[in-house]
Motif scaffolding. Structure first.
Motif, PDB file in Angstrom:
ATOM      1  N   LEU A 164      31.133  83.298  82.344  1.00  0.00           N
ATOM      2  CA  LEU A 164      31.179  84.360  81.332  1.00  0.00           C
ATOM      3  C   LEU A 164      29.874  84.395  80.547  1.00  0.00           C
ATOM      4  N   GLY A 165      29.352  83.200  80.262  1.00  0.00           N
ATOM      5  CA  GLY A 165      28.083  83.096  79.535  1.00  0.00           C
ATOM      6  C   GLY A 165      26.918  83.691  80.316  1.00  0.00           C
ATOM      7  N   ARG A 166      27.100  83.773  81.636  1.00  0.00           N
ATOM      8  CA  ARG A 166      26.041  84.347  82.481  1.00  0.00           C
ATOM      9  C   ARG A 166      26.313  85.813  82.805  1.00  0.00           C
ATOM     10  N   GLY A 167      27.367  86.363  82.190  1.00  0.00           N
ATOM     11  CA  GLY A 167      27.666  87.779  82.401  1.00  0.00           C
ATOM     12  C   GLY A 167      28.518  88.062  83.622  1.00  0.00           C
ATOM     13  N   VAL A 168      29.104  87.014  84.207  1.00  0.00           N
ATOM     14  CA  VAL A 168      30.000  87.203  85.352  1.00  0.00           C
ATOM     15  C   VAL A 168      31.425  86.922  84.891  1.00  0.00           C
ATOM     16  N   LYS A 169      32.324  87.912  85.059  1.00  0.00           N
ATOM     17  CA  LYS A 169      33.717  87.711  84.650  1.00  0.00           C
ATOM     18  C   LYS A 169      34.557  87.400  85.888  1.00  0.00           C
ATOM     19  N   PRO A 170      34.871  86.122  86.090  1.00  0.00           N
ATOM     20  CA  PRO A 170      35.587  85.753  87.309  1.00  0.00           C
ATOM     21  C   PRO A 170      37.076  86.092  87.237  1.00  0.00           C
ATOM     22  N   THR A 171      37.676  86.241  88.398  1.00  0.00           N
ATOM     23  CA  THR A 171      39.128  86.364  88.522  1.00  0.00           C
ATOM     24  C   THR A 171      39.674  84.988  88.901  1.00  0.00           C
ATOM     25  N   VAL A 172      40.816  84.621  88.303  1.00  0.00           N
ATOM     26  CA  VAL A 172      41.341  83.271  88.492  1.00  0.00           C
ATOM     27  C   VAL A 172      42.647  83.308  89.277  1.00  0.00           C
ATOM     28  N   VAL A 173      42.759  82.432  90.282  1.00  0.00           N
ATOM     29  CA  VAL A 173      44.003  82.285  91.036  1.00  0.00           C
ATOM     30  C   VAL A 173      44.385  80.806  91.013  1.00  0.00           C
ATOM     31  N   LEU A 174      45.566  80.512  90.477  1.00  0.00           N
ATOM     32  CA  LEU A 174      45.992  79.119  90.404  1.00  0.00           C
ATOM     33  C   LEU A 174      47.299  78.929  91.172  1.00  0.00           C
ATOM     34  N   GLY A 175      47.384  77.821  91.899  1.00  0.00           N
ATOM     35  CA  GLY A 175      48.606  77.519  92.621  1.00  0.00           C
ATOM     36  C   GLY A 175      49.224  76.219  92.136  1.00  0.00           C
ATOM     37  N   PHE A 176      50.557  76.214  92.044  1.00  0.00           N
ATOM     38  CA  PHE A 176      51.276  75.008  91.615  1.00  0.00           C
ATOM     39  C   PHE A 176      52.525  74.855  92.471  1.00  0.00           C
ATOM     40  N   ASN A 177      53.104  73.670  92.466  1.00  0.00           N
ATOM     41  CA  ASN A 177      54.358  73.482  93.182  1.00  0.00           C
ATOM     42  C   ASN A 177      55.474  74.296  92.528  1.00  0.00           C
ATOM     43  N   SER A 178      55.457  74.255  91.176  1.00  0.00           N
ATOM     44  CA  SER A 178      56.538  74.887  90.444  1.00  0.00           C
ATOM     45  C   SER A 178      56.042  75.268  89.048  1.00  0.00           C
ATOM     46  N   ALA A 179      56.755  76.177  88.385  1.00  0.00           N
ATOM     47  CA  ALA A 179      56.349  76.626  87.049  1.00  0.00           C
ATOM     48  C   ALA A 179      56.189  75.463  86.078  1.00  0.00           C
ATOM     49  N   CYS A 180      57.033  74.422  86.250  1.00  0.00           N
ATOM     50  CA  CYS A 180      56.984  73.307  85.305  1.00  0.00           C
ATOM     51  C   CYS A 180      55.709  72.464  85.452  1.00  0.00           C
TER      52      CYS A 180
END
Lengths: 248, 306
Positions: free
Chosen positions: A124-140
């Motif tokens: 963000l500091g370099r002017g690039v707004k990344p998209t984030v994808v996160l994976g987990f086993n479960s919501a908890c």
């Protein structure tokens, strides 16, 4: 590489089996941390230090996200505010922020989300707004969701049991939302990272994990074979370019 | 406090102090040149080198243990050409004390050729011949577990070396002092002992070895009393200088090793948990010597009463 005593400001349970440590850097700490770098933590009663990646660093406050995976990290989770931790820092090469020129995908699996937060801020500091994808086993087990959202980043989630976001892997979420970017950064379990490499045609880089000795490149305990010959995960990595990894 | 004399001599090579990072625990020195003042070290024993480059063993190569660790790096190294053409000249540009090349082989011919190349290299002061690596098959430790083969390697490398040759011994033997004596009789200028103890850990959930290669070399603080005993036994039987090694982690340990009979002391696994430990020991030695009434370290070598 420096050695110094950091003071625990905060030790908070976070998600299932994870905790967040906020440490105050010693006054003599002039080091800057790059996203993707890590520290080696000395623990009373354990011979080897524990390598933990930097989740955030701001104004002398170092944030680490730790998953309990054994006796060492279990002991670390029991430390209290005010306790002192001896660290070697900063270690490793870190992500190459300059590779993302216009758009980027940050792809994290489980505790692998940790280094991506600091990376997201740097981009963000370099002017690039990344998209984030996160994976987990479960919501908890989900971590850092609010942290990423508070940066104003577009966040997509996949869980194996479908309790949050897309049911399945991060690659399923990427497919479902047709996420595209000029470059990607990925950190997570090896099978997940291999799947990401197979699914994405774009260039990118991966942060690897390996059982380490020294963590600073002189014991050769964590070497892997790469397209550029043998490399030490701790010193030449932990971040490697997609094309350098010899994954099947 | 009076000026304390920490100088020691190894087969004619002078060292400003006896503290030497052990082979395999300090890379080629270059890896740490930006983090600490290398010239505080008495010498550096470089990463074990073979004739040809080696990748070494698969990972995991490291297993943690109580009081130490097991390693199974398997002699990953860039080969003798890279050592003499790149690593040693680069180290020499920033390091002025003893450079110890550590040489391994898989045959007498390979030991001989590799040592000959190291002997020709201007920047190397001492050649340490590793006949005790537990992590490679058909070589390494096999040469160090009988007096006969240890003597054969010693005689072979002595034919081609003009520099002091130290033979690094394995503790995985019945009587290490007998092996040391055989090396001395075959012409060794000194001995380094001990290398790691063959060990093993099992992941009880997977019912499989933690180390990918199955077994590896155990080192760290836990082995100090055994290493010390072996240095003492060998020093009593041999007259050539000994570099004591095994579990050393403090200035007190250095003094103990020297009282047991070591002329210099190598610090191994402790470097992996504290890369600054050698520097810290060197800084601590004068005050410790003062508190023990020691003026010169050479005065205490082998002075243990019983």
């Amino acid at each position: 590489m420096n050695k110094g005593n950091f003071t625990i400001l905060e030790n908070t349970p976070l998600g299932k089996g994870c905790f967040r440590l906020v440490l105050q850097a010693p006054e003599e700490c002039r080091a800057e941390f790059l996203p993707g770098q890590f520290v080696q933590i000395s623990l009373e009663g354990f011979f080897l230090r524990r390598p933990i990646s930097v989740c955030d660093f701001e104004e002398g406050r170092l944030t680490l996200l730790v998953k309990k995976t054994g006796a060492g990290t279990e002991a670390l989770s029991g430390l209290k505010e005010g306790d002192s931790l001896n660290l070697l820092y900063p270690l490793g090469n870190g992500f190459d922020c300059s590779s993302a020129t216009s758009s980027a995908l940050l792809i994290g699996g489980g505790i692998g989300a940790a280094p991506l937060l600091y990376l997201g801020k740097a981009l963000l500091g370099r002017g690039v707004k990344p998209t984030v994808v996160l994976g987990f086993n479960s919501a908890c087990e989900a971590v850092l969701l609010e942290d990423f959202r508070s940066l104003g980043l577009d966040l997509h989630i996949a869980t194996m049991d479908g309790t949050l976001g897309t049911k399945g892997f991060v690659t399923d979420a990427i497919r479902e939302h047709s996420l595209k970017a000029g470059y990607f950064y990925c950190c997570g379990p090896t099978p997940m990272m291999k799947a990401v490499r197979a699914a994405l045609g774009t260039d990118g880089e991966f942060s690897l994990e390996e059982r380490m000795g020294c963590g600073a490149g002189f014991c050769y305990g964590c070497s892997i074979q790469t397209a550029r010959g043998p490399k030490r995960v701790c010193e030449d990595g932990p971040v490697f370019k997609k094309e350098d990894l010899l994954w099947n | 406090m009076e000026l304390k004399d920490t100088k020691v001599t190894l087969a004619g090579v002078s060292l400003p102090n006896p503290v030497i990072p052990a082979s395999g625990t300090f890379g080629f020195g270059l890896e740490l040149k930006d983090s600490l003042d290398l010239n505080l070290l008495g010498g550096i024993s470089l990463k074990g080198t073979t004739l040809n480059p080696r990748y070494g063993n698969p990972t995991p190569r490291i297993a943690e243990c109580e009081g130490g660790m097991i390693n199974s790096v398997g002699l990953q190294n860039p080969g003798i050409d890279a050592l003499v053409n790149d690593k040693v000249p680069a180290l020499r540009s920033c390091f002025h004390n003893a450079v110890i090349a550590n040489i391994s082989g898989f045959s007498l011919d390979e030991y001989r050729e590799c040592c000959r190349r190291a002997d020709e290299c201007e920047g190397i002061d001492i050649i340490e011949v590793n006949i005790s690596c537990p992590n490679v098959h058909n070589g390494g430790m096999a040469f160090g577990t009988s007096a006969k083969s240890a003597a054969e390697v010693t005689a072979a490398v002595k034919q081609v070396c003009h520099k002091p040759v130290f033979i690094k011994l394995s503790p995985n033997v019945t009587d290490i002092s007998e092996i040391g004596l055989a090396c001395q009789d075959a012409g060794a200028d000194g001995l380094t002992l001990v290398n790691t103890f063959l060990g093993m850990r099992i992941d009880i959930r997977r019912r499989s070895s933690v180390i990918a290669a199955g077994m590896g070399g155990f080192s760290g603080r836990a082995i100090f009393p055994i290493a010390l005993r072996m240095v003492c036994q060998t020093a009593r039987k041999c007259s050539i200088p000994i570099m004591g090694c095994g579990g050393v982690a403090s200035a007190e340990d250095v003094i103990e090793m020297m009282m047991a009979g070591a002329s210099a002391v190598q610090v191994g696994a402790e470097n992996l948990r504290n890369p600054f430990v050698c520097e810290e020991i060197v800084h601590r030695l004068p005050a410790l010597m003062d508190s023990l009434g020691i003026d010169s370290l050479t005065d205490i070598i082998g002075t243990v009463n019983r």
